[in-house]
Design an enzyme around this catalytic site. Structure first.
Site, PDB file in Angstrom:
ATOM      1  N   SER A   1       0.927  -1.441  -0.184  1.00  0.00           N
ATOM      2  CA  SER A   1       0.188  -0.038   0.064  1.00  0.00           C
ATOM      3  C   SER A   1       0.924   1.360   0.195  1.00  0.00           C
ATOM      4  O   SER A   1       2.314   0.853   0.723  1.00  0.00           O
ATOM      5  CB  SER A   1      -1.027  -0.255   0.852  1.00  0.00           C
ATOM      6  OG  SER A   1      -0.192   0.513   2.266  1.00  0.00           O
ATOM      7  N   ASP A   2      -0.166   2.125  -0.220  1.00  0.00           N
ATOM      8  CA  ASP A   2       0.336   3.684  -0.432  1.00  0.00           C
ATOM      9  C   ASP A   2       1.288   4.102   1.513  1.00  0.00           C
ATOM     10  O   ASP A   2       0.452   3.380   1.788  1.00  0.00           O
ATOM     11  CB  ASP A   2       0.960   4.617  -1.111  1.00  0.00           C
ATOM     12  CG  ASP A   2       1.160   5.429  -1.125  1.00  0.00           C
ATOM     13  OD1 ASP A   2       2.455   6.185  -0.966  1.00  0.00           O
ATOM     14  OD2 ASP A   2       0.728   6.532  -2.185  1.00  0.00           O
ATOM     15  N   TRP A   3       1.632   5.109   2.103  1.00  0.00           N
ATOM     16  CA  TRP A   3       1.407   4.879   2.585  1.00  0.00           C
ATOM     17  C   TRP A   3       0.677   5.536   3.093  1.00  0.00           C
ATOM     18  O   TRP A   3       0.200   6.697   3.679  1.00  0.00           O
ATOM     19  CB  TRP A   3       2.627   6.285   3.457  1.00  0.00           C
ATOM     20  CG  TRP A   3       3.958   5.607   3.609  1.00  0.00           C
ATOM     21  CD1 TRP A   3       4.813   5.725   4.743  1.00  0.00           C
ATOM     22  CD2 TRP A   3       4.657   4.302   2.670  1.00  0.00           C
ATOM     23  NE1 TRP A   3       5.997   4.420   4.755  1.00  0.00           N
ATOM     24  CE2 TRP A   3       5.720   3.990   3.883  1.00  0.00           C
ATOM     25  CE3 TRP A   3       4.073   3.707   2.059  1.00  0.00           C
ATOM     26  CZ2 TRP A   3       6.661   2.951   3.082  1.00  0.00           C
ATOM     27  CZ3 TRP A   3       5.282   2.547   1.384  1.00  0.00           C
ATOM     28  CH2 TRP A   3       5.986   2.400   2.352  1.00  0.00           C
TER      29      TRP A   3
END
Length: 674
Positions: free
Chosen positions: A241-243
């Protein structure tokens, strides 16, 4: 004798293990892992890098050290090279340069102890004012795909795992964490997926899913797009995932998310509980882990000595300084050059005016966010010009900042010629408010040109900009965001040490009301719903379809030399081979980028033309070169069929056009596909 037998057996064992595929080795290691150890890998934890997972010493599994970014070691890390932006390198239209760029970045990442580099950033530049366009590979899916492949190969050739991002439709920063990109299936496959498909084909180890929703489902728990990635594209690595882009546990895990970053809020105890409640199968956890271990084995993280560096190590080198300069030069685009004003001959001038805050007082050479890199130094344009003109006939270099404008105009008038530097930048987290140059810089240019007709304008910019003064100035250079060697690189171009060979990877528009996404429903979206209603008409395809003249077209870029195209040859059915002869009829040895566009039969419902090939060649003055585009394949003559959910070959008469830009076609023919 026993020792010899033992050594032989050990060597044989090592050879047998290393000859196994990364997937087989990953599956074998999985069998030795406890359930608790498996869960350690599927989420981030604390550590010195922007993303971290702990090592598992019992099994010699190294820690995963993830670091931004796509323009170099980011996040404020010092003692690194501040490279030109990715879009600057894409403007070279040279995959070889892109691979050099990617490889050098990976070397510095490895020196810092990183083993997963969070890049390349491959989202299509759909929105001209997009905040992260400077990190992108431009507006065209074919160009982006070629650069994606080169970038992944460059990064992973240095025992580094690349993380291609952001999957998918993260084409704007405005409301990026809440907006839904509403995209039809055909557009997805023909415009937004090709760069990711190219990364998959290059065996990219990891892919990052994006913040936004896609058709009202979060990207990191979207079974359609993640299913397309893993099942249809054949991606074997892991999806992180992106942060902060993870929103659920069960839905995200079952849709195909393999790792939450940067923490364990959803894939820690909540995922353990979901497995215990049979909401997520243990087989799914095993799949997550095998995907990670496979990428780690493929990158050699188990076979090579692990990076021993840390984020404080100095990873700069003279070789990287030289490469940074060459990359900036190769990505500089000559937009206009009336009366062959450039290059400037120092033997014919004694006084030159250098104008603009961007030249010295407040130079801009980089973008911001995770694509921003801390400058170890910056050669300003004024410094680069002074160094280039030392020991020449030029005796006076007068400088004036941007304000007051009247003073700048006066300084320009007192010189024999003026070089005006203007700039804007952008960053992750927000889009540019418009396409205008900020801080009254248009007025600066107009005042200087009125006072000094012999004026060249140099732009530093993250993408398209408006130029109301375009007809007044003799020459314009688009230098994008060139990084630490800014001044040296632009001086090389201005004074003829290097010949410009860059081409635009994005269209420059005449007006903000004349773009493919000029309605509020398309951008920024209404009630967090962004309608991708332009469909396939992204970038130059829209201008072609609407017959609207851009300010400067996609693929445009002049040279100090001139090229003539002749003798177009088209042979074969599928694969189709195309060749053209290019003569350098000028006085400079120079590069040219021959661009091949295909026009489909009207019944296919495609844009008027689409890029399907390009070749950059260096040709000596008064010499010729035969440029060949080999093996135009099934895919090049196909569209995405939403009925069969697959590529469909189109029969009929196809136009084959070869030229110097999308609007400068020099040779055209056709081929019939039956």
């Amino acid at each position: 004798m026993k020792m010899k037998v033992f050594v032989f057996a050990l060597c044989l064992l090592v050879c047998l293990v290393s000859s196994q595929s990364p997937s087989d080795r990953a599956k074998a290691l999985l069998e030795k892992m406890t359930v608790a150890e498996k869960f350690l890998l599927v989420h981030g934890s604390g550590g010195p890098y922007v993303g971290n997972t702990p090592a598992i010493p019992r099994l010699n599994i190294p820690s995963i050290n993830l670091e931004d970014g796509p323009q170099g070691v980011a996040d404020g890390v010092q003692k690194v090279t501040a490279w030109p932006s990715a879009l600057t390198v894409v403007a070279s239209w040279d995959p070889v340069m892109m691979q050099f760029f990617a490889s050098a970045m990976a070397v510095e990442q490895r020196g810092k102890g990183t083993n997963v580099m969070l890049g390349p950033m491959m989202n299509i530049a759909r929105v001209p004012q997009g905040g992260r366009n400077f990190e992108s590979f431009g507006e065209d899916p074919y160009l982006a795909a070629q650069m994606a492949e080169a970038s992944v190969r460059g990064i992973q050739g240095e025992k580094m795992i690349a993380c291609a991002k952001h999957f998918v439709n993260n084409n704007q920063e405005y409301h990026r964490t809440t907006v839904s990109a509403n995209v039809d299936e055909r557009t997805q496959w023909e415009i937004y997926y090709p760069a990711f498909q190219a990364a998959v084909d290059a065996d990219v180890g990891s892919i990052m899913c994006s913040y936004n929703k896609i058709n009202n489902t979060w990207a990191c728990e979207n079974p359609q797009t993640l299913g397309d990635l893993k099942e249809r594209m054949g991606f074997k690595g892991w999806v992180m995932s992106d942060w902060g882009a993870t929103h659920t546990t069960v839905q995200a895990a079952n849709a195909g998310l393999d790792q939450q970053m940067p923490d364990a809020s959803y894939f820690g105890q909540k995922l353990v509980d979901a497995v215990n409640a049979s909401q997520v199968k243990m087989d799914r956890i095993d799949d997550m882990v095998v995907r990670m271990l496979t990428a780690m084995y493929a990158a050699g993280l188990f076979d090579e000595t692990q990076p021993t560096g840390n984020l404080g190590v100095d990873v700069q080198s003279p070789q990287h300084v030289d490469l940074a300069r060459r990359l900036a030069v190769s990505g500089t685009v000559l937009l206009k050059n009336e009366r062959t004003f450039l290059p400037i001959d120092p033997t014919k001038h004694k006084t030159i005016a250098v104008i603009g805050d961007d030249a010295q007082n407040a130079p801009i050479a980089t973008g911001g966010g995770s694509g921003g890199v801390r400058l170890p130094y910056l050669v300003t344009p004024l410094q680069g010009i002074k160094a280039a003109l030392a020991n020449t006939s030029v005796t006076t270099i007068n400088y004036a900042g941007s304000n007051p404008v009247a003073n700048a105009a006066s300084v320009a008038k007192s010189a024999e010629l003026a070089i005006v530097f203007v700039s804007c930048t952008s960053s992750e987290g927000s889009d540019r408010p418009n396409l205008q140059l900020p801080n009254n810089q248009d007025a600066l240019i107009e005042a200087v040109v009125a006072a000094q007709p012999n004026t060249v304008v140099v732009l530093h910019h993250p993408g398209s900009v408006l130029m109301p003064w375009v007809n007044s100035t003799l020459a314009i250079l688009a230098a994008f965001l060139p990084g630490q060697e800014d001044g040296n690189a632009i001086a090389d171009i201005l004074f003829g040490k290097a010949v410009p060979g860059g081409k635009l990877p994005v269209t420059f528009t005449m007006s903000e009301t004349q773009t493919p996404v000029s309605t509020p429903a398309q951008y920024p979206g209404i009630n967090d719903e962004a309608a991708y209603s332009e469909g396939l008409l992204v970038g130059y395809r829209w201008y072609d379809a609407k017959r609207i003249e851009p300010l400067f077209p996609f693929g445009h870029g002049l040279s100090y030399s001139e090229f003539v195209y002749t003798n177009l040859k088209i042979s074969g059915k599928i694969p189709v081979s195309v060749s053209v002869t290019i003569a350098n009829v000028g006085h400079w040895s120079a590069s040219e980028v021959a661009q091949l566009y295909i026009g489909f039969p009207t019944s296919a419902g495609e844009p008027p033309q689409g890029l399907r090939g390009f070749k950059k060649v260096v040709i000596e003055a008064d010499k010729t070169a035969v440029v060949t585009f080999e093996d135009l394949k099934y895919r090049d003559f196909s569209i995405w069929d939403v009925t069969t959910h697959n590529w469909k070959l189109i029969n009929g008469n196809f136009t084959i056009s070869v030229g110097s830009s999308s609007r400068d076609i020099r040779q055209a023919g056709y081929v019939i596909i039956e």
